[in-house]
Motif scaffolding. Structure first.
Motif, PDB file in Angstrom:
ATOM      1  N   ARG A   1       0.876  -1.179   0.000  1.00 28.95           N
ATOM      2  CA  ARG A   1       0.000   0.000   0.000  1.00 28.95           C
ATOM      3  C   ARG A   1       0.908   1.223   0.000  1.00 28.95           C
ATOM      4  O   ARG A   1       1.747   1.369   0.892  1.00 28.95           O
ATOM      5  CB  ARG A   1      -0.887   0.021   1.253  1.00 28.95           C
ATOM      6  N   ALA A   2       0.722   2.070  -1.013  1.00 29.90           N
ATOM      7  CA  ALA A   2       1.621   3.217  -1.136  1.00 29.90           C
ATOM      8  C   ALA A   2       0.836   4.513  -1.232  1.00 29.90           C
ATOM      9  O   ALA A   2      -0.265   4.563  -1.790  1.00 29.90           O
ATOM     10  CB  ALA A   2       2.499   3.054  -2.367  1.00 29.90           C
ATOM     11  N   GLY A   3       1.432   5.548  -0.680  1.00 29.03           N
ATOM     12  CA  GLY A   3       0.796   6.858  -0.697  1.00 29.03           C
ATOM     13  C   GLY A   3       0.822   7.513  -2.067  1.00 29.03           C
ATOM     14  O   GLY A   3       0.125   8.504  -2.291  1.00 29.03           O
ATOM     15  N   GLY A   4       1.617   6.984  -2.985  1.00 28.52           N
ATOM     16  CA  GLY A   4       1.678   7.561  -4.325  1.00 28.52           C
ATOM     17  C   GLY A   4       2.892   8.449  -4.514  1.00 28.52           C
ATOM     18  O   GLY A   4       3.681   8.670  -3.589  1.00 28.52           O
ATOM     19  N   ALA A   5       3.026   8.953  -5.754  1.00 31.36           N
ATOM     20  CA  ALA A   5       4.208   9.723  -6.140  1.00 31.36           C
ATOM     21  C   ALA A   5       4.404  10.954  -5.244  1.00 31.36           C
ATOM     22  O   ALA A   5       5.534  11.333  -4.941  1.00 31.36           O
ATOM     23  CB  ALA A   5       4.090  10.139  -7.599  1.00 31.36           C
ATOM     24  N   GLU A   6       3.310  11.534  -4.792  1.00 26.61           N
ATOM     25  CA  GLU A   6       3.404  12.777  -4.007  1.00 26.61           C
ATOM     26  C   GLU A   6       4.118  12.575  -2.674  1.00 26.61           C
ATOM     27  O   GLU A   6       4.729  13.493  -2.134  1.00 26.61           O
ATOM     28  CB  GLU A   6       1.999  13.340  -3.756  1.00 26.61           C
TER      29      GLU A   6
ATOM     30  N   GLY B   1       6.099   5.587  -0.458  1.00 30.44           N
ATOM     31  CA  GLY B   1       6.430   4.854   0.773  1.00 30.44           C
ATOM     32  C   GLY B   1       5.224   4.075   1.282  1.00 30.44           C
ATOM     33  O   GLY B   1       4.080   4.313   0.890  1.00 30.44           O
ATOM     34  N   TRP B   2       5.476   3.093   2.155  1.00 33.86           N
ATOM     35  CA  TRP B   2       4.405   2.283   2.750  1.00 33.86           C
ATOM     36  C   TRP B   2       3.443   3.183   3.521  1.00 33.86           C
ATOM     37  O   TRP B   2       3.858   4.034   4.307  1.00 33.86           O
ATOM     38  CB  TRP B   2       4.993   1.226   3.688  1.00 33.86           C
ATOM     39  N   ASP B   3       2.157   3.008   3.234  1.00 35.87           N
ATOM     40  CA  ASP B   3       1.127   3.767   3.940  1.00 35.87           C
ATOM     41  C   ASP B   3      -0.048   2.818   4.163  1.00 35.87           C
ATOM     42  O   ASP B   3      -0.772   2.478   3.223  1.00 35.87           O
ATOM     43  CB  ASP B   3       0.710   4.977   3.094  1.00 35.87           C
ATOM     44  N   GLU B   4      -0.235   2.396   5.394  1.00 36.98           N
ATOM     45  CA  GLU B   4      -1.267   1.386   5.665  1.00 36.98           C
ATOM     46  C   GLU B   4      -2.683   1.877   5.365  1.00 36.98           C
ATOM     47  O   GLU B   4      -3.606   1.080   5.239  1.00 36.98           O
ATOM     48  CB  GLU B   4      -1.178   0.898   7.108  1.00 36.98           C
ATOM     49  N   ASN B   5      -2.834   3.205   5.252  1.00 34.23           N
ATOM     50  CA  ASN B   5      -4.158   3.754   4.948  1.00 34.23           C
ATOM     51  C   ASN B   5      -4.368   3.984   3.456  1.00 34.23           C
ATOM     52  O   ASN B   5      -5.464   4.348   3.029  1.00 34.23           O
ATOM     53  CB  ASN B   5      -4.371   5.072   5.705  1.00 34.23           C
ATOM     54  N   ALA B   6      -3.319   3.782   2.675  1.00 37.21           N
ATOM     55  CA  ALA B   6      -3.419   3.986   1.223  1.00 37.21           C
ATOM     56  C   ALA B   6      -4.012   2.742   0.563  1.00 37.21           C
ATOM     57  O   ALA B   6      -4.004   1.656   1.151  1.00 37.21           O
ATOM     58  CB  ALA B   6      -2.033   4.260   0.654  1.00 37.21           C
TER      59      ALA B   6
ATOM     60  N   ASP C   1      -1.257  -4.437 -15.656  1.00 41.63           N
ATOM     61  CA  ASP C   1      -2.326  -5.395 -15.942  1.00 41.63           C
ATOM     62  C   ASP C   1      -2.851  -5.990 -14.626  1.00 41.63           C
ATOM     63  O   ASP C   1      -2.057  -6.326 -13.730  1.00 41.63           O
ATOM     64  CB  ASP C   1      -1.764  -6.514 -16.833  1.00 41.63           C
ATOM     65  N   ALA C   2      -4.161  -6.132 -14.536  1.00 40.57           N
ATOM     66  CA  ALA C   2      -4.788  -6.660 -13.308  1.00 40.57           C
ATOM     67  C   ALA C   2      -4.418  -8.113 -13.055  1.00 40.57           C
ATOM     68  O   ALA C   2      -4.721  -8.658 -11.980  1.00 40.57           O
ATOM     69  CB  ALA C   2      -6.305  -6.523 -13.404  1.00 40.57           C
ATOM     70  N   ILE C   3      -3.763  -8.743 -14.019  1.00 38.72           N
ATOM     71  CA  ILE C   3      -3.360 -10.147 -13.844  1.00 38.72           C
ATOM     72  C   ILE C   3      -2.322 -10.305 -12.711  1.00 38.72           C
ATOM     73  O   ILE C   3      -2.183 -11.388 -12.141  1.00 38.72           O
ATOM     74  CB  ILE C   3      -2.815 -10.682 -15.189  1.00 38.72           C
ATOM     75  N   TRP C   4      -1.627  -9.190 -12.403  1.00 38.74           N
ATOM     76  CA  TRP C   4      -0.575  -9.234 -11.374  1.00 38.74           C
ATOM     77  C   TRP C   4      -1.092  -8.789 -10.007  1.00 38.74           C
ATOM     78  O   TRP C   4      -1.971  -7.942  -9.900  1.00 38.74           O
ATOM     79  CB  TRP C   4       0.575  -8.276 -11.745  1.00 38.74           C
ATOM     80  N   ALA C   5      -0.470  -9.345  -8.972  1.00 46.38           N
ATOM     81  CA  ALA C   5      -0.595  -8.785  -7.616  1.00 46.38           C
ATOM     82  C   ALA C   5       0.833  -8.451  -7.195  1.00 46.38           C
ATOM     83  O   ALA C   5       1.770  -9.191  -7.528  1.00 46.38           O
ATOM     84  CB  ALA C   5      -1.215  -9.799  -6.661  1.00 46.38           C
ATOM     85  N   GLY C   6       1.000  -7.309  -6.518  1.00 46.55           N
ATOM     86  CA  GLY C   6       2.363  -6.851  -6.206  1.00 46.55           C
ATOM     87  C   GLY C   6       2.681  -6.757  -4.722  1.00 46.55           C
ATOM     88  O   GLY C   6       1.988  -6.093  -3.957  1.00 46.55           O
ATOM     89  N   TRP C   7       3.751  -7.460  -4.327  1.00 48.31           N
ATOM     90  CA  TRP C   7       4.275  -7.358  -2.950  1.00 48.31           C
ATOM     91  C   TRP C   7       5.577  -6.572  -2.973  1.00 48.31           C
ATOM     92  O   TRP C   7       6.217  -6.431  -4.030  1.00 48.31           O
ATOM     93  CB  TRP C   7       4.543  -8.756  -2.371  1.00 48.31           C
ATOM     94  N   ASN C   8       5.961  -6.056  -1.833  1.00 45.66           N
ATOM     95  CA  ASN C   8       7.201  -5.296  -1.733  1.00 45.66           C
ATOM     96  C   ASN C   8       7.811  -5.564  -0.354  1.00 45.66           C
ATOM     97  O   ASN C   8       7.079  -5.829   0.611  1.00 45.66           O
ATOM     98  CB  ASN C   8       6.892  -3.802  -1.909  1.00 45.66           C
ATOM     99  N   HIS C   9       9.141  -5.497  -0.278  1.00 48.79           N
ATOM    100  CA  HIS C   9       9.790  -5.778   1.010  1.00 48.79           C
ATOM    101  C   HIS C   9       9.539  -4.660   2.032  1.00 48.79           C
ATOM    102  O   HIS C   9       9.720  -4.870   3.232  1.00 48.79           O
ATOM    103  CB  HIS C   9      11.300  -5.932   0.801  1.00 48.79           C
ATOM    104  N   ASN C  10       9.090  -3.503   1.521  1.00 53.46           N
ATOM    105  CA  ASN C  10       8.964  -2.341   2.403  1.00 53.46           C
ATOM    106  C   ASN C  10       7.611  -2.326   3.139  1.00 53.46           C
ATOM    107  O   ASN C  10       6.825  -1.393   3.000  1.00 53.46           O
ATOM    108  CB  ASN C  10       9.160  -1.060   1.580  1.00 53.46           C
TER     109      ASN C  10
END
Ligand SMILES: [Ca+2]
Length: 264
Positions: free
Chosen positions: A106-111, A115-120, A146-155
């Protein structure tokens, strides 16, 4: 007078004989007692010796047995080591099965710098929480949006706690398993996504609580493609209901499908 002297002499002789007999009794009784003690001692010694001997024998026997057992075990172990991985069947046992996963990124976006944002909102969501076992696998020319993917990140906090992101499939019952397959995004997707510098570990469980690692591979990332099929052959047949795919990588980890195969 002469009679009296004779009588006294007789009494004296009789008394001497009595004393002598008493001494003899004492002297003869002492060795008998001693020999009885000696006999008891020798009996005890014999008992101790035979007991020690028995202990030694049983100890030797136990040593021999454990030695034989150890030899058998090491022989079995070396047999196992030299055995090829178990042969896998062709049916994907994970098809359509339910699963859980550690939180998607979950990311807050480019702005805010992504970074990780649990509310995003989830950046690359798992559509309806079933795309990992829906049988739809990303093609080599797909794009990361593409919606075929799900994305995880170490952060994420979960990754920081365990050192991996994970997808855990529930097969519904315990089965004998031989192989797992993971369809990952490779560096052809761009944007730091890929299977480079990554380790995929597979752990299994019968109760969903205690997991044991049964295989691990380093995927071969392919920059010329967007996908990489990663096969994890188990070292031995694993009886389990839950199969956990652990993704270890600093950066993005995109997945379109996971598969599990039984032992033939
Ligand atoms: Ca899928």
């Amino acid at each position: 007078m002469k009679k009296l002297s004779l009588m006294l002499a007789f009494v004296l002789v009789f008394a001497l004989v009595l004393v002598a007999c008493g001494d003899e009794t004492e002297t003869s009784s002492t060795p008998a007692t001693e020999s009885s003690v000696a006999a008891t001692e020798s009996s005890e010694a014999a008992t101790e010796e035979s007991s020690e001997a028995a202990t030694e024998e049983s100890s030797e026997a136990a040593t021999e047995e454990s030695s034989e057992a150890a030899t058998e075990e090491s022989s079995e172990a070396s047999t196992e080591e030299s055995t090829e991985p178990p042969v896998a069947g062709t049916d994907n046992l994970a098809a359509g099965k339910s699963y859980t996963s550690t939180p998607l990124f979950r990311a807050g976006g480019a702005e805010v710098g992504w970074g990780w944002d649990e509310n995003a909102p989830v950046a690359y969501p798992d559509e309806e929480d079933k795309s990992m076992t829906d049988g739809v696998i990303a093609a080599a020319d797909t794009v990361y949006t593409d919606a075929i993917w799900a994305g995880w990140n170490h952060n994420t906090p979960a990754y920081a706690e365990t050192g991996y992101s994970a997808i855990t499939v529930d097969l519904g019952e315990v089965k004998d398993l031989a192989k797992a397959v993971m369809h990952l995004g490779s560096s052809g997707l761009g944007s730091g996504i890929g299977a480079g510098n990554m380790v995929v570990e597979v752990a299994v469980s019968t109760d969903g609580e205690t997991f044991e690692t049964v295989g691990a591979v380093v995927p071969e990332d392919d920059a010329a493609s967007c996908v990489v099929e990663t096969v994890i052959e188990f070292e031995a047949v694993a009886s389990a209901q839950y199969v956990q795919f652990r993704m270890i990588r600093g950066g993005w980890m995109f997945v379109s499908e996971v598969e599990v195969y039984g032992a033939e």
